[in-house]
Enzyme design. Structure first.
Site, mmCIF file in Angstrom:
data_model
loop_
_atom_site.group_PDB
_atom_site.id
_atom_site.type_symbol
_atom_site.label_atom_id
_atom_site.label_comp_id
_atom_site.label_asym_id
_atom_site.label_seq_id
_atom_site.Cartn_x
_atom_site.Cartn_y
_atom_site.Cartn_z
ATOM 1 N N LYS A 146 -12.137 5.406 4.938
ATOM 2 C CA LYS A 146 -11.008 5.132 5.809
ATOM 3 C C LYS A 146 -11.542 4.561 7.125
ATOM 4 C CE LYS A 146 -6.573 7.292 6.180
ATOM 5 N NZ LYS A 146 -5.637 8.362 5.862
ATOM 6 N N GLU A 197 6.072 18.277 -1.688
ATOM 7 C CA GLU A 197 7.250 18.849 -1.022
ATOM 8 C C GLU A 197 7.980 19.848 -1.909
ATOM 9 O OE1 GLU A 197 6.465 15.589 -0.997
ATOM 10 O OE2 GLU A 197 6.112 15.210 1.134
ATOM 11 N N ARG A 247 12.795 14.955 -1.465
ATOM 12 C CA ARG A 247 11.997 15.178 -2.670
ATOM 13 C C ARG A 247 12.229 16.559 -3.276
ATOM 14 N NH1 ARG A 247 7.031 12.091 -3.708
ATOM 15 N NH2 ARG A 247 8.001 10.055 -3.944
HETATM 16 C C1 LIG Z 1 6.442 12.081 -0.337
HETATM 17 C C2 LIG Z 1 5.622 11.780 0.886
HETATM 18 N N1 LIG Z 1 5.139 12.792 1.643
HETATM 19 C C3 LIG Z 1 4.405 12.527 2.741
HETATM 20 C C4 LIG Z 1 4.136 11.247 3.109
HETATM 21 C C5 LIG Z 1 3.386 10.952 4.401
HETATM 22 N N2 LIG Z 1 2.103 10.283 4.128
HETATM 23 C C6 LIG Z 1 1.925 8.967 4.282
HETATM 24 S S1 LIG Z 1 0.394 8.462 3.938
HETATM 25 C C7 LIG Z 1 -0.091 10.034 3.592
HETATM 26 C C8 LIG Z 1 -1.510 10.307 3.189
HETATM 27 C C9 LIG Z 1 -1.843 9.584 1.957
HETATM 28 O O1 LIG Z 1 -3.171 9.837 1.631
HETATM 29 P P1 LIG Z 1 -3.898 8.941 0.571
HETATM 30 O O2 LIG Z 1 -2.996 8.707 -0.592
HETATM 31 O O3 LIG Z 1 -5.218 9.540 0.277
HETATM 32 O O4 LIG Z 1 -4.060 7.541 1.286
HETATM 33 P P2 LIG Z 1 -4.976 7.187 2.564
HETATM 34 O O5 LIG Z 1 -4.076 7.247 3.756
HETATM 35 O O6 LIG Z 1 -6.089 8.151 2.618
HETATM 36 O O7 LIG Z 1 -5.442 5.800 2.323
HETATM 37 C C10 LIG Z 1 0.952 10.929 3.759
HETATM 38 C C11 LIG Z 1 0.873 12.385 3.575
HETATM 39 C C12 LIG Z 1 4.673 10.221 2.304
HETATM 40 N N3 LIG Z 1 4.489 8.923 2.602
HETATM 41 N N4 LIG Z 1 5.383 10.507 1.206
#
Ligand SMILES: Cc1ncc(C[n+]2csc(CCOP(=O)(O)OP(=O)(O)O)c2C)c(N)n1
Length: 631
Positions: A278, A364, A392
């Site tokens: 990242k 969720e 969700r």
């Molecule tokens: C259902 C849902 N819950 C929470 C989020 C908030 N959210 C956006 S990005 C993220 C982290 C995602 O992590 P990852 O898939 O590893 O991607 P990275 O940001 O590390 O590239 C979260 C929790 C979301 N977009 N959708």
């Protein structure tokens, strides 16, 4: 060196580039992401991490014919830049500009609209099966992060996909981070896959053998490696019916491109494990990927700086402080977040009460049922969750919490319009979808001080209660340091006026007060969408000629509907004007402009009332007529 990026208007152009040119292109894309996000704000760390993967995917696959489905979609800026939208990047996340997420209407390369996580495998599987059914020869590729993979939905899709013979490739973009550090057993498992000699060996072997290796040779080689114990014995993903390849270095085009080219020719569902960092390529983001996950504007040479004057306290901070104070007072309190520690204001709570803090991952549904289980045993769970993400867990809210009447507090952050994240993140529906559930109550604080008081009130109840509050700061009222509740289900008259009573639910109380002053109307801070203060409503109905309701939420089925229902039930016929969010999705943009655009700022509220009931002087003259006409 002649820049290449300006010559790339669509991915077909990058398919003609050689490996060295692709490396140069990747560097230029990375610089372009950094340059633009620094100017507009937006997701940074995740986008810097997907540059090479995006270049490789568009190089190897025949997009848009082959479908790329990005999970969450917050990492698609390189994809946007390479698919004809580079020049529109300065408009990112602004009114009328590019969305911060993929949108089908924005580009044919955006095959699936996203922003909520963990949908990509299901959607790509649907596309792969559709291709098969229609006899079309194309690939579907889901790109999902290790955070997004923690959601049940991703596993539901893996479970389903593994039994189909289809051209589906799932790419796990593993950067060992969610927004904050990842949690859970899956994370431990992925770490194991990459641990020690295995990763180094696999990386090396991958480089040696995958380059230009024919698929059969490659498979034979993998079998041999299995036999030698160089590859982890049947990974979890193989058990699900996928062919697992990886882990490989997601920043090394010399690994990525040959691997993707090989995988493309393999039959059945494929799973490629790619390791990325990242923030890759921007030292400050690499060092602090959490801070640079979604920064505002900044100078790339300096990085993020603390503002000279302290910004206004946000509702999120008011909640975080309340949670700590209540936890200090009550040992039974537990705090739960589905992977939103920072966004929901639980950083301090985790530090001070680690044994009562639960980050359950992007899950969720589980978060809500987990809270129900805790409540069954006499603990007092507080689920901190964005309004949009509670969607969700709707069945869990009804089936696991409300039917059993368990005392769970839901702290619904980001209620109402959220601004730059757009329609996918708007907390528009919580009043309608919560208030129709028996046993549930819902509070709508008008400002920061009241937010703390209503959280305390909610916590004191013996049934489930949601407290909704918006993104950012309110008018700036100072919350008390004590934990004093307000009366349950009771509103208050804030301005005495004549003829018209404006009933405000939530932070729109303040623009309603301004409109009320201009129109000499009564203004009531209703505080509770459920239970409705029917005694106060009756009083208002008895002393006014018309009622106006104001809320920052879907007008259909919202608090205004509750008022209309209550008047009908009481047999009171009075004109009711319901103001709220209209029956359409509101795109991204500046929150104040968006609110004004739907008529929910002070002038908009005043205008709507005047249009319906006339200006103050007219209202007196035509009150009888208005009453008849409006009914
Ligand atoms: C259902 C849902 N819950 C929470 C989020 C908030 N959210 C956006 S990005 C993220 C982290 C995602 O992590 P990852 O898939 O590893 O991607 P990275 O940001 O590390 O590239 C979260 C929790 C979301 N977009 N959708």
């Amino acid at each position: 060196m002649v820049p290449l990026l300006p010559t790339i208007h669509d991915p077909s152009a990058l398919r003609r580039l050689d490996r060295e040119q692709l490396k140069q292109l990747a560097d230029e894309v990375r610089a372009c992401v950094l340059h633009n996000v620094a100017k507009t704000g937006g997701h940074l760390s995740s986008n810097l991490g997907t540059v090479e993967l995006t270049v490789a995917l568009h190089h190897v696959f025949n997009t848009p014919e082959d479908r790329l489905v990005w999970d969450v979609g917050h990492q698609t800026y390189p994809h946007k830049i390479l698919t004809g939208r580079r020049e529109r990047m300065p408009s990112l996340r602004q009114l009328g500009g590019l969305s911060g997420f993929p949108q089908r209407g924005e580009s044919e390369y955006d095959t699936f609209g996203t922003a909520h996580s963990s949908t990509s495998i299901s959607a790509a599987l649907g596309m792969a099966m559709a291709a098969k059914q229609k006899g079309e020869d194309r690939h579907a590729v889901a790109i999902i992060g290790d955070g997004a993979l923690t959601a049940g939905m991703a596993f539901e899709a893996l479970n389903n996909a593994g039994v189909y013979d289809c051209r589906l490739l799932v790419i796990l973009n593993d950067n060992d981070m969610s927004i904050s550090p990842p949690v859970g057993a899956l994370n431990r498992y992925l770490a194991q896959l990459m641990s020690g000699n295995f990763y180094a060996a696999a990386k090396d072997v991958g480089k040696r053998m995958l380059r230009n290796a024919p698929p059969l040779f490659q498979l034979a080689k993998r079998l041999e490696e299995h036999a030698k114990g160089m590859v982890v014995p049947a990974t979890l993903f193989e058990q699900f019916g996928f062919n697992y390849v990886g882990p490989i270095d997601g920043h090394d085009l010399d690994s990525l491109i040959p691997t993707l080219e090989n995988i493309k020719h393999l039959p059945g569902p494929q799973f490629l494990h790619v390791v990325t960092k990242k923030g890759q390529g921007y030292k400050l983001a690499e060092a602090d990927p959490v801070a640079y996950h979604g920064p505002g504007k900044f100078d790339p040479l300096i990085g993020l700086v603390k503002p000279a004057t302290a910004p206004k306290t946000t509702f999120t901070q008011v909640f975080g402080q309340w949670l700590c104070d209540m936890a200090a007072k009550d040992q039974r309190l537990v705090g739960i977040t589905p992977a939103m520690r920072e966004g929901s204001g639980l950083v301090e709570f985790e530090q001070r009460f680690p044994e009562r803090y639960y980050d359950v991952g992007i899950a969720e549904q589980h978060a809500v049922t987990f809270a129900a289980g805790l409540a069954c045993e006499g603990l007092k769970p507080v689920v901190a969750i964005y309004s949009t993400f509670l969607q969700r867990a709707y069945d869990q809210l009804i089936h696991d919490v409300a039917i059993q009447n368990l005392p769970v507090v839901f702290a619904l952050d980001r209620a109402g319009l959220v601004g730059a994240d757009g329609a996918t993140h708007a907390g528009a529906y919580d009043i309608p979808f919560v208030r129709c559930i028996p046993n549930m109550s819902m509070a709508c604080p008008a400002d920061e001080a009241e937010c703390r008081q209503l959280l305390t009130t909610a916590y004191a109840q013996d049934h489930p209660v949601a407290v909704r509050y918006p993104r950012g700061a309110g008018v700036g009222t100072q919350p008390a340091t004590t934990l004093e509740p307000l009366p349950f289900g009771k509103g208050e008259v804030r301005r005495e006026g004549a003829r018209i009573a404006i009933l405000a639910f939530g932070t729109l109380l303040y623009p309603a007060l301004a409109a009320g002053a201009a129109l000499d109307a009564t203004v009531v801070n209703m505080r509770w969408a459920k239970p409705l203060d029917t005694a106060l409503l009756r009083e208002m109905a008895a002393t006014h000629e018309a009622i106006v309701t104001v809320e920052e939420g879907a007008v259909m089925g919202g608090a205004g509907s509750a008022v209309a229902e209550a008047l009908n039930a009481a047999g009171i016929t009075l004109p009711v004007l319901q103001l709220g969010l209209p029956d359409r999705f509101i795109e991204h943009g500046d929150p104040a402009k968006l609110l004004a655009g739907v008529g929910l700022d002070a002038p908009g509220i005043e205008r709507a009332i005047a249009e319906r009931f006339g200006k103050p002087a007219q209202i007196a003259v035509s009150a009888g007529k208005t009453r008849a006409g409006a009914l």
